[in-house]
Structures are given as structure tokens and as C-alpha cells.
Design a protein around this motif. Structure first.
Motif, short mmCIF file in Angstrom:
data_model
loop_
_atom_site.label_atom_id
_atom_site.label_comp_id
_atom_site.label_asym_id
_atom_site.label_seq_id
_atom_site.Cartn_x
_atom_site.Cartn_y
_atom_site.Cartn_z
N PRO A 8 0.83 -1.20 0.00
CA PRO A 8 0.00 0.00 0.00
C PRO A 8 0.86 1.25 0.00
O PRO A 8 1.90 1.31 0.68
CB PRO A 8 -0.82 -0.12 1.28
N SER A 9 0.43 2.26 -0.75
CA SER A 9 1.22 3.49 -0.87
C SER A 9 0.63 4.63 -0.06
O SER A 9 1.24 5.70 0.04
CB SER A 9 1.33 3.92 -2.33
N MET A 10 -0.57 4.44 0.52
CA MET A 10 -1.22 5.46 1.33
C MET A 10 -1.84 4.79 2.55
O MET A 10 -2.01 3.58 2.58
CB MET A 10 -2.30 6.19 0.51
N THR A 11 -2.19 5.60 3.54
CA THR A 11 -2.87 5.05 4.71
C THR A 11 -4.31 4.71 4.34
O THR A 11 -4.82 5.11 3.31
CB THR A 11 -2.85 6.06 5.86
N GLY A 12 -4.97 3.97 5.22
CA GLY A 12 -6.35 3.59 4.97
C GLY A 12 -6.48 2.15 4.53
O GLY A 12 -5.49 1.41 4.42
N GLU A 13 -7.70 1.74 4.25
CA GLU A 13 -7.96 0.36 3.85
C GLU A 13 -7.29 0.07 2.51
O GLU A 13 -7.32 0.88 1.59
CB GLU A 13 -9.46 0.11 3.75
N ALA A 14 -6.70 -1.12 2.41
CA ALA A 14 -6.01 -1.50 1.17
C ALA A 14 -6.16 -3.01 0.97
O ALA A 14 -5.92 -3.80 1.87
CB ALA A 14 -4.53 -1.13 1.23
N ALA A 15 -6.57 -3.39 -0.23
CA ALA A 15 -6.71 -4.82 -0.57
C ALA A 15 -6.65 -4.97 -2.07
O ALA A 15 -7.14 -4.10 -2.82
CB ALA A 15 -8.02 -5.38 -0.03
#
Length: 321
Positions: free
Chosen positions: A297-304
């Protein structure tokens, strides 16, 4: 591999080229506003207007369907696997000869390995334009689509005729079946009787996986969704893994065949020997075999993201009812 070479293997969501005449129901009211996308491989489109973004064989096809609210895809069947995950919106998937045997409602990130040899359709039941991504088994996607008889009959009333060669002809545009080409035959009752009508209680536990459940399991390692020892136990010629922030790693790895990365939540940085790029939800990247790479992931927050890799398993069938 250079960034330019990888860009040729990357399809951005905003650059997808739709086909609005891909299938026999393209003019039928209720189905006439859908858009079909062929991302990797030739897919199963019946129209010469369908644009193929990446023609490199992977052992499977990747496509997508985009539809406004209350637009549906008509009842059809495939010989090989058909797996959908919801990218945007809320979708109703239904099945059976008349679409009344069972149904399930899926949300963003949910995945459905629809059994082969069963008539199925789907409808955007959300409030905005929706998108579902599709994985079809085999390089030739099983040789096309089989339509429920009423779909073929309804299409005739709106100017579209499907030839036995699998191609569409629009009588409203003055087109006609070529000499020697007959209309696609409509299935008789004996043939229709061979198509199962499973209840939702038979289909959903074995063929549907909810994103929230998968994400909870993808803690420390990707979760095998489809494939050997997968949450959905079929082995349809490809395997699907869900990778989340909790299971992503910067350690580079490679595969002995092409792999496909498809983010569903968050932005992902893909690093490889030769470059780096950012993928957003709806983007599709084909990573060449043997290329060491990592996705994080390249940013904060939910990633999938979902990862798809071909296998040596047969491309179907997937129904064992």
C-alpha cells in the motif's frame, strides 16, 4: 523490465474502452445500457467492436461489466469458470432457467465463483454506476456463451440475431446472416433439463466469499480464495489470493507464469527490477513470469487487492452438486 514496457501491461480504470454491443441482449430493454470490457485475453464478446486491451495469453481471461442502476445482464451459461468480484456498488447475482432458483447480493470486495453449467445473470441493484471484474477460465474462455432461450427470442424483437458462428448481426443496421450461416439454435426442453437449478443454500456456502471475512483472515499472509486449499475449493485453471495491508510485504518474489494484480481498495505501489508504479482500484497490471516484484500500500487507509495466477488445472466444470 522498463517502466514503458510495464505500462503496456497495465490498464487504468479511466482508460478502459467499453463495448455497448458486446452481447445478444444489447438492445433488449433492461439490458441495453450495460458496458462490457475485455482487459486480458479475447473474452467471450460476440461483437467485432470489442476492444482487447492486453492480448497476451495468461491461461485465463480478465474482463469487466459496468452498468447503471437497475440494468441487468441476461441469463447465460459458460463451460469454464466465471468468477466475479465487486469493484463498485451493490449487485444481485441470480441463477436458474428463469433466474428464480436462487440469488445473492454482493458488495464491494465480495467474490463469487459462479458454478459452470448453470444459467446465471446479474443486476446492479445499487444507486450509482457499478462495476464488477470478471475472471474467465481458459485462454479461449470455453468457446463462448450459451443463452437461455427467452434471451435469444427477446433479442430478435429488438433487431439482434446471433449466428451459429457466435457472431452478432444487427438487422436494424441492415445486417443479415451471411450465406450458409444459420441462427444459433435455441435449446429444447431436453437440453434445458440438463441445467441444474440449485437452491441458494447449495451455492452460497461453497461459491461465495465475503470481503470482510477474507480480510480478517489475510493477517500476516495472503488468503487463498480460489485454488488448492482455498476458501472456495474449486481449482478452475487459476488461483486467486487476497492481499491486504496486513499481509503485504516488500520482499520481492516472482512466479513461473504471468500474474495479475487488481486493487479493490486503496492505492498500491508495485516495485520490480527496473521500475515502480502506482495502482488504484479498477486498475489491472499483468506482471511477466520470472519478474521479481512486490506490491505494498502506498497510502494510509484500507487496502486490498486480488492476485490471479494461472494453474495447470482444467478450466471447468466447477459445479459438483
Amino acid at each position: 523490465m522498463t517502466p514503458q514496457e510495464m505500462r503496456a501491461r497495465t490498464v487504468r480504470y479511466g482508460e478502459l474502452q467499453p463495448c455497448r454491443t458486446a452481447f445478444i441482449d444489447a438492445h433488449t430493454p433492461g439490458s441495453d445500457r450495460k458496458e462490457n470490457f475485455t482487459i486480458i485475453g479475447g473474452g467471450v464478446s460476440e461483437s467485432p467492436d470489442q476492444h482487447v486491451h492486453i492480448a497476451i495469453p495468461h491461461g485465463f481471461n480478465i474482463g469487466a461489466a459496468g452498468q447503471p442502476p437497475h440494468c441487468r445482464n441476461s441469463l447465460h451459461s459458460h463451460h469454464t469458470a466465471e468468477v466475479f468480484f465487486v469493484l463498485k456498488g451493490r449487485w444481485k447475482f441470480f441463477w436458474g432457467r428463469r433466474g428464480t432458483a436462487g440469488h445473492v447480493i454482493l458488495k464491494e470486495g465480495d467474490i463469487f465463483n459462479i458454478p459452470t453449467g448453470i444459467f446465471r445473470g446479474f443486476e446492479n441493484v445499487g444507486t450509482d454506476y457499478g462495476m464488477i471484474m470478471a475472471i474467465l477460465g481458459g485462454d479461449d474462455a470455453g468457446g463462448g456463451v450459451e443463452w437461455a432461450p427467452q434471451v435469444i427470442e427477446d433479442a430478435k424483437d429488438h433487431g439482434l440475431v446471433l449466428g451459429e458462428n457466435g457472431k452478432l448481426y444487427d438487422t436494424k443496421k441492415g445486417q443479415a446472416l451471411p450465406e450458409g450461416v444459420k441462427p444459433m439454435p435455441v435449446m429444447d426442453e431436453a437440453q434445458l433439463a440438463t441445467y441444474p437449478e440449485p437452491h441458494a443454500s447449495e451455492v452460497i456456502p461453497r461459491h461465495v466469499a465475503r470481503y470482510l471475512d477474507l480480510a480478517a483472515m489475510a493477517d500476516g499472509a495472503p488468503v487463498k480464495v480460489i485454488g488448492e486449499n482455498g476458501r472456495l475449493p474449486d481449482r478452475p485453471g487459476f488461483e486467486v489470493d487476497l492481499i491486504t495491508r496486513a499481509s503485504a510485504t516488500e520482499d520481492r518474489h516472482s512466479h513461473d507464469r504471468p500474474s495479475v494484480l487488481m486493487p479493490v481498495f486503496g492505492h498500491w505501489r508495485v516495485d520490480w527490477d527496473g521500475g515502480s508504479d502506482i495502482l488504484a482500484p479498477g486498475d489491472t497490471m499483468s506482471v511477466p513470469e520470472g519478474l521479481a516484484h512486490a506490491a505494498v500500500p502506498s497510502m494510509t487507509g484500507e487496502a486490498a487487492l486480488y492476485r490471479v495466477i494461472g494453474t495447470d488445472d482444467p478450466a471447468g466444470p466447477t459445479w459438483k452438486g
